[in-house]
Design an enzyme around this catalytic site. Structure first.
Site, PDB file in Angstrom:
ATOM      1  N   SER A   3     -12.353  -3.918   7.713  1.00 37.48           N
ATOM      2  CA  SER A   3     -13.192  -4.348   6.606  1.00 37.48           C
ATOM      3  C   SER A   3     -14.601  -3.867   6.910  1.00 37.48           C
ATOM      4  O   SER A   3     -15.181  -4.224   7.936  1.00 37.48           O
ATOM      5  CB  SER A   3     -13.178  -5.874   6.478  1.00 37.48           C
ATOM      6  OG  SER A   3     -14.101  -6.305   5.503  1.00 37.48           O
TER       7      SER A   3
ATOM      8  N   ASP B 154     -21.024 -14.614   3.063  1.00 39.67           N
ATOM      9  CA  ASP B 154     -21.545 -14.026   1.832  1.00 39.67           C
ATOM     10  C   ASP B 154     -21.430 -14.933   0.621  1.00 39.67           C
ATOM     11  O   ASP B 154     -22.261 -14.888  -0.287  1.00 39.67           O
ATOM     12  CB  ASP B 154     -20.844 -12.692   1.550  1.00 39.67           C
ATOM     13  CG  ASP B 154     -21.412 -11.554   2.366  1.00 39.67           C
ATOM     14  OD1 ASP B 154     -22.533 -11.713   2.893  1.00 39.67           O
ATOM     15  OD2 ASP B 154     -20.759 -10.503   2.478  1.00 39.67           O
TER      16      ASP B 154
ATOM     17  N   ARG C 118     -27.790  -8.939   0.627  1.00 37.29           N
ATOM     18  CA  ARG C 118     -27.210  -9.894  -0.319  1.00 37.29           C
ATOM     19  C   ARG C 118     -28.200 -10.459  -1.332  1.00 37.29           C
ATOM     20  O   ARG C 118     -27.873 -10.557  -2.515  1.00 37.29           O
ATOM     21  CB  ARG C 118     -26.498 -11.021   0.436  1.00 37.29           C
ATOM     22  CG  ARG C 118     -25.277 -10.556   1.234  1.00 37.29           C
ATOM     23  CD  ARG C 118     -24.395  -9.661   0.420  1.00 37.29           C
ATOM     24  NE  ARG C 118     -23.179  -9.250   1.106  1.00 37.29           N
ATOM     25  CZ  ARG C 118     -22.761  -8.007   1.172  1.00 37.29           C
ATOM     26  NH1 ARG C 118     -23.469  -7.036   0.630  1.00 37.29           N
ATOM     27  NH2 ARG C 118     -21.625  -7.706   1.780  1.00 37.29           N
TER      28      ARG C 118
ATOM     29  N   ASP D  82     -10.471  -6.197  -3.200  1.00 43.41           N
ATOM     30  CA  ASP D  82     -10.689  -7.531  -3.757  1.00 43.41           C
ATOM     31  C   ASP D  82     -11.138  -7.478  -5.213  1.00 43.41           C
ATOM     32  O   ASP D  82     -10.550  -8.124  -6.086  1.00 43.41           O
ATOM     33  CB  ASP D  82     -11.733  -8.288  -2.937  1.00 43.41           C
ATOM     34  CG  ASP D  82     -11.247  -8.599  -1.532  1.00 43.41           C
ATOM     35  OD1 ASP D  82     -10.248  -8.007  -1.108  1.00 43.41           O
ATOM     36  OD2 ASP D  82     -11.873  -9.428  -0.856  1.00 43.41           O
TER      37      ASP D  82
END
Length: 413
Positions: free
Chosen positions: A181, A129, A100, A18
């Protein structure tokens, strides 16, 4: 619609598929914008950081900052969460969620330092996220513009991204055959995608990367001792360790015994359900030990309230609300209880199980003198009658009132 003029953007960069596509996409869609890559080392492994700066610069970034956050992550985000007892939906130890806020916070700090006017992330529009990153951005730097390519570009699949990079002759280690993933840090690793998208499909051995299959784990159990001081893990097997070192040591010990695997279907914040497999070997041992020590030192009312904190905090953390007054209040409450959590716990590891087998604390409320079934001189069992009579007094009064009313009605008949 014309895009806002952006002069300098800091991108949360991992070097994966990504974010490898995001750098050239930003250059093509935000003309004249300087792109600065930012990567956080939260213990995901050196192999994921090797060559990262060179790759970012080669694909169009003007600079790449790699910030070591490992110790801070475990000490200031993971360990405080442990004191709350937070476990999302009864199983998930919040590994991705806890990383995060510290990553997004460090990204904001870099952006403010270099004078950026925008922040960018590679989170999809379907996941949690995006909320966690942007909630932090809003709390710490609301004046900065947020760019979320997955909500802007017309690419919709892994294959689209691979084609995009191939057309620009940009090399990537990703491929259409790498179906999972994964997200890793010092606390855990998560696995999604591929066969896991079907909840009827049992995970293959190829899913797991951090733990031994319990069926292949040693036939001999291993015991490990964890020592806590006021809620903080300070030693493993009497060896003084930093928070990060303690987690890494326990990851190795517990992972070898297949401890810490879960396979769950969870409720995402954005409304859909997702299926994921998580490995948290050291964390599973720490959480079990901490809870066992709590049961030794907290009274019934205190433990009940701490459990309520844990339930609420699991959603605060999962939903990306770290930088909020509620988060501060819940952490403060948990920290108050944690002052009593001092002592040693021994956990037995065997074939995927982590079982507490020994516990001791200078603050222990357990007394063999009081709890014994044998003769003692500290508890008069006859006193229990008065306690029970008072404890059940409301029930007694309610029933007597009902009977009195029934007799009265019968007398009128």
């Amino acid at each position: 619609m014309a895009k806002k003029q952006i002069k300098k953007v800091v991108l949360a960069y991992s070097g994966g598929l990504d974010t490898s596509a995001i750098i050239p996409w930003l250059k093509e869609n935000y003309e004249g914008c300087e792109i600065i890559a930012f990567a956080a080392d939260v213990g995901q492994g050196e192999e994921e950081l090797i060559g990262l700066r060179e790759k970012a610069l080669k694909t169009g970034a003007s600079e790449c900052y790699i910030v070591d956050l490992k110790e801070e992550f475990i000490a200031d985000y993971v360990f405080p969460t442990i004191t709350t007892g937070a476990v999302y939906e009864g199983e998930y130890l919040l590994g991705t969620s806890m990383a995060r806020p510290i990553i997004a916070k460090a990204q904001v700090e870099v952006a403010l330092r270099v004078g950026a006017d925008a922040l960018c992330h590679g989170c999809t529009g379907k996941g949690n996220d995006q909320v966690r990153f942007e909630g932090t951005f809003a709390a710490l730097a609301p004046e900065l513009t947020v760019i979320a390519p997955w909500r802007e570009w017309d690419m919709v699949s892994r294959e689209d991204l691979l084609d995009y990079l191939a057309a620009r002759d940009i090399q990537t280690t990703a491929s259409a055959t790498k179906i999972y993933s994964r997200d890793a840090n010092a606390w855990h690793i998560s696995h999604e995608g591929g066969e896991l998208e079907d909840p009827w499909c049992e995970p293959s051995k190829g899913v797991w990367t951090l733990t031994t299959d319990p069926e292949d784990a040693p036939n001999q159990a291993e015991r490990v001792m964890l020592s806590f001081e006021e809620g903080k893990l300070v030693a493993v097997n009497d060896e003084k360790l930093s928070p990060y070192q303690a987690v890494m040591k326990l990851n190795a010990i517990a992972g070898a015994h297949g401890v810490g695997r879960i396979d769950i279907v969870e409720n995402r914040l954005v409304g859909m359900k997702s299926r994921g497999c998580y490995e948290t070997p050291g964390g599973t041992v720490i959480v079990a030990a901490y809870k066992a020590l709590e049961t030794l030192v907290l009274d019934k009312a205190a433990l009940k309230y701490r459990e309520q904190i844990g339930l609420e905090f699991s959603h605060v953390m999962y939903d990306g609300r770290w930088f909020t007054p509620l988060n501060e209040a819940l952490l403060a409450g948990a920290a108050s209880f944690a002052k009593k959590v001092t002592g040693d716990i021994v956990v037995k590891l065997y074939k995927g199980q982590a079982t507490v087998v020994q516990r001791r604390s200078p603050n222990s409320l357990y007394s063999e003198d009081f709890a014994t079934f044998g003769a003692d001189d500290v508890y008069d069992q006859s006193h229990a009658e008065g306690f029970i009579r008072l404890y059940s007094l409301s029930s007694r009064i309610s029933t007597l009132n009902q009977k009195a009313r029934a007799l009265k009605e019968a007398g009128k008949a």
